[in-house]
Design a protein around this motif. Structure first.
Motif, PDB file in Angstrom:
ATOM      1  N   GLU A  27      45.749  47.494  32.387  1.00 19.02           N
ATOM      2  CA  GLU A  27      45.360  48.368  31.274  1.00 19.02           C
ATOM      3  C   GLU A  27      43.857  48.596  31.215  1.00 19.02           C
ATOM      4  N   PHE A  28      43.114  48.000  32.153  1.00 22.76           N
ATOM      5  CA  PHE A  28      41.663  48.123  32.148  1.00 22.76           C
ATOM      6  C   PHE A  28      41.158  48.543  33.515  1.00 22.76           C
ATOM      7  N   LEU A  29      40.058  49.297  33.522  1.00 22.41           N
ATOM      8  CA  LEU A  29      39.361  49.545  34.771  1.00 22.41           C
ATOM      9  C   LEU A  29      38.070  48.736  34.760  1.00 22.41           C
ATOM     10  N   ARG A  30      37.627  48.340  35.946  1.00 24.45           N
ATOM     11  CA  ARG A  30      36.477  47.444  36.056  1.00 24.45           C
ATOM     12  C   ARG A  30      35.362  48.097  36.865  1.00 24.45           C
ATOM     13  N   ALA A  31      34.126  47.677  36.542  1.00 22.45           N
ATOM     14  CA  ALA A  31      32.969  48.168  37.289  1.00 22.45           C
ATOM     15  C   ALA A  31      31.864  47.125  37.223  1.00 22.45           C
ATOM     16  N   LYS A  32      30.903  47.281  38.124  1.00 24.82           N
ATOM     17  CA  LYS A  32      29.711  46.437  38.133  1.00 24.82           C
ATOM     18  C   LYS A  32      28.486  47.322  38.139  1.00 24.82           C
ATOM     19  N   VAL A  33      27.471  46.915  37.374  1.00 21.13           N
ATOM     20  CA  VAL A  33      26.204  47.637  37.344  1.00 21.13           C
ATOM     21  C   VAL A  33      25.187  46.820  38.136  1.00 21.13           C
ATOM     22  N   LEU A  34      24.623  47.460  39.182  1.00 15.67           N
ATOM     23  CA  LEU A  34      23.679  46.778  40.062  1.00 15.67           C
ATOM     24  C   LEU A  34      22.355  47.527  40.110  1.00 15.67           C
ATOM     25  N   ASP A  35      21.291  46.804  40.444  1.00 20.17           N
ATOM     26  CA  ASP A  35      19.975  47.400  40.641  1.00 20.17           C
ATOM     27  C   ASP A  35      19.990  48.220  41.922  1.00 20.17           C
ATOM     28  N   GLN A  36      19.539  49.478  41.844  1.00 14.42           N
ATOM     29  CA  GLN A  36      19.565  50.375  42.990  1.00 14.42           C
ATOM     30  C   GLN A  36      18.753  49.834  44.167  1.00 14.42           C
ATOM     31  N   GLU A  37      17.648  49.162  43.872  1.00 13.93           N
ATOM     32  CA  GLU A  37      16.745  48.720  44.934  1.00 13.93           C
ATOM     33  C   GLU A  37      17.093  47.340  45.481  1.00 13.93           C
ATOM     34  N   THR A  38      17.436  46.396  44.600  1.00  9.91           N
ATOM     35  CA  THR A  38      17.647  45.010  45.040  1.00  9.91           C
ATOM     36  C   THR A  38      19.111  44.631  45.210  1.00  9.91           C
ATOM     37  N   GLY A  39      20.003  45.375  44.557  1.00 11.59           N
ATOM     38  CA  GLY A  39      21.418  45.017  44.592  1.00 11.59           C
ATOM     39  C   GLY A  39      21.783  43.908  43.634  1.00 11.59           C
ATOM     40  N   ASP A  40      20.808  43.417  42.857  1.00  9.64           N
ATOM     41  CA  ASP A  40      21.092  42.368  41.877  1.00  9.64           C
ATOM     42  C   ASP A  40      21.871  42.924  40.693  1.00  9.64           C
ATOM     43  N   PRO A  41      22.709  42.107  40.064  1.00 12.24           N
ATOM     44  CA  PRO A  41      23.434  42.582  38.879  1.00 12.24           C
ATOM     45  C   PRO A  41      22.480  42.882  37.728  1.00 12.24           C
TER      46      PRO A  41
END
Length: 531
Positions: A27-41
């Motif tokens: 019932e849910f969709l998931r995503a992650k937000v990362l830094d464009q330059e470093t790839g860190d969360p």
């Protein structure tokens, strides 16, 4: 409105939780937000539903989840975080079956003429002056009237990169305004609560704090358990909301003590949405502690948007030698993150996160099983549960044997494998008298421990463990509240079924589900942070 009590729902939850949780995954969709330059969360970024009043905050791995119904309805999200460009994203672009990756780019400050003018006007302000203006401006910049904050609450521990003992709730905070005492006057409603059994449970970590027997405690610090109510513990650590009462060391009473207890420094400004913020770092060094923190303060009205505060153990180092973002390799005792957002000219809570380490005492592996009096041999026999190391077991000073509270001098010691024979320096007459008194006391059912006591210290087993030595395991504890909706005119509910602040959230508390309950959801994290 549906009103229940948790006690009445226990059987229902035991039967239905596995089905409910299984259904939630689809019932849910998931995503992650990362830094464009470093790839860190990007941790604790705000994910808002475009055109609506609600949203969610990203987890420490940058992840978040949204009801799949929002995607099906064609909704869009706006993702924002201090120092990054705001990003709008259509949910139709997100896969309902995968963990989607969204990247944010660091923001470039573009100052309007008005902001440039303000910068010139205030360029001479010192860091301390900016902080002083921010503190004095709290009564004007934050709401004086009642408002409600509805959001997702959780408390948990992290062990070996896994979430442990995850408890989740949807809560409503009814705050009477910043002119009132938060602990005394604010009220809380529980919309829903679960002990998430899909995550590992650890009974040791779930204990209440115990500073008497040290079964669970914070080293070099003290934390009131508030009857085991973790949300109450979280609320008292919002130093901005509690600016005129004692919150935590060494902020203490923020309006009086923050400036006195710390050194301040201006850092580079950052952009937050369309606003430029001062960044003020501060620190202090004490005999046992180190402090590092940051304040993010609006240039136009000196409103505090965010406060970071981290207390370190000055003696204890991180075992693997890693350093944090401040370049510090000391163990962090606690950390508090608090963020507020502007709405209709006032600052309202966005999230608060409170982390601390604690120690849980483990039962000793190497112990004294019993001490016996052997009449025929004329000695005391100390029995251990492991084979002893001969050198330490042979030392007379490691045995303190007392009769009628008088220490008995030791003549010699004979070490066997799991037993040690301790021969007292007594005459035959004195030894027989000791046995007579012990027999007489036993026949009268007298407590023999009041007559004869034995204490063994510094004896080790073959593996090097010291007798009766407690071992402690370190846990990382988190409590977090992420606001999903602010109601600036107060709560729409009229019931008085509020949370009891001095008992755990899940014990004999009311659950009050409003008619629009399905508009809120639990942002349950991924089980492993590195996923």
């Amino acid at each position: 409105m549906r009103i229940f009590t948790i006690r009445g729902l226990i059987l229902f939850f035991l039967i239905c939780i596995p089905i409910i949780l299984s259904a939630q995954t689809s019932e849910f969709l998931r995503a992650k937000v990362l830094d464009q330059e470093t790839g860190d969360p990007v941790v604790f970024a705000t994910v808002s539903i475009k055109g609506k009043a609600n949203g969610v905050i990203t987890n420490m791995d940058g992840s978040f989840r949204l009801p799949i119904a929002l995607r099906e309805a064609g909704e869009s999200i706006i993702i924002s975080f201090m120092g990054y460009e705001k990003k709008e994203f259509a949910l139709q672009k997100l896969s309902p079956n995968d963990i989607n990756i969204i990247r944010l780019s660091p923001a470039t400050i573009s100052l309007s003429e008005a902001v440039v003018s303000a910068k010139r006007k205030r360029s001479g302000l010192s860091a301390r002056t900016i902080v002083r203006k921010a503190i004095s401006g709290i009564p004007n910049n934050y709401p004086a009237n009642e408002f409600a904050a509805i959001g997702y609450y959780r408390d948990y521990q992290i062990k070996d990169d896994n979430y442990v003992n995850l408890n989740e709730a949807i809560l409503e905070v009814v705050d009477k305004g910043f002119h009132t005492n938060d602990y005394a006057d604010s009220k809380f409603r529980i919309y829903d609560y679960i002990n998430n059994i899909n995550f590992m449970r650890d009974a040791e970590g779930e204990r209440k704090y115990d500073y008497k027997k040290f079964k669970k405690f914070i080293d070099k610090a003290y934390l009131d358990s508030y009857g085991g109510n973790e949300f109450t513990i979280l609320r008292v650590h919002d130093a901005i909301r509690n600016y005129n009462v004692n919150s935590y060391d060494f902020v203490n009473i923020l309006e009086n003590d923050l400036l006195n207890n710390h050194y301040f420094k201006k850092e580079n400004d950052i952009q937050n949405d369309n606003e430029v913020l001062y960044v003020i770092s501060f620190k202090q060094s004490f005999l046992k502690y180190l402090v590092h923190g940051k304040l993010f303060i609006a240039k136009n009205n000196f409103a505090i948007h965010k406060m970071e505060y981290k207390l370190y153990d000055r003696i204890r180092k991180v075992e693997n030698g890693q350093v944090d973002k401040q370049g510090i390799d000391n163990v962090a005792i606690f950390k508090v993150l608090t963020e507020y957002k502007s709405k209709y000219g006032k600052m309202y809570p966005n999230y608060i996160s409170f982390f601390n380490i604690f120690e849980v005492g483990q039962l000793p592996e190497f112990i004294v099983k019993e001490v016996l009096l052997d009449g025929p041999k004329g000695c005391f026999i100390v029995k251990f549960n492991r084979i002893v190391e001969k050198e330490s077991a042979s030392k007379k000073g490691n045995y303190d044997i007392r009769f009628e509270d008088k220490k008995i001098e030791i003549d010699r010691i004979k070490v066997l494998e799991t037993e040690v024979e301790v021969y007292p320096k007594l005459t035959d007459k004195d030894f027989r008298n000791l046995i007579y008194k012990m027999d007489a006391a036993q026949s009268r059912k007298f407590d023999l421990m009041k007559l004869l006591s034995a204490k063994v210290t510094d004896v080790r087993n073959l593996e090097g463990a010291k007798v009766d030595e407690m071992k402690y395991e370190t846990y990382r504890q988190f409590r977090e509240f992420f606001v999903q909706e602010i109601k600036v005119n107060g709560s729409g509910l009229k019931d008085t079924l509020f949370m009891k602040k001095d008992i755990p959230i899940f014990e004999n508390q009311y659950i009050v589900k409003p008619d629009n309950f399905n508009e809120y959801w639990m942002n349950t994290p991924l089980k492993k942070i590195s996923n």
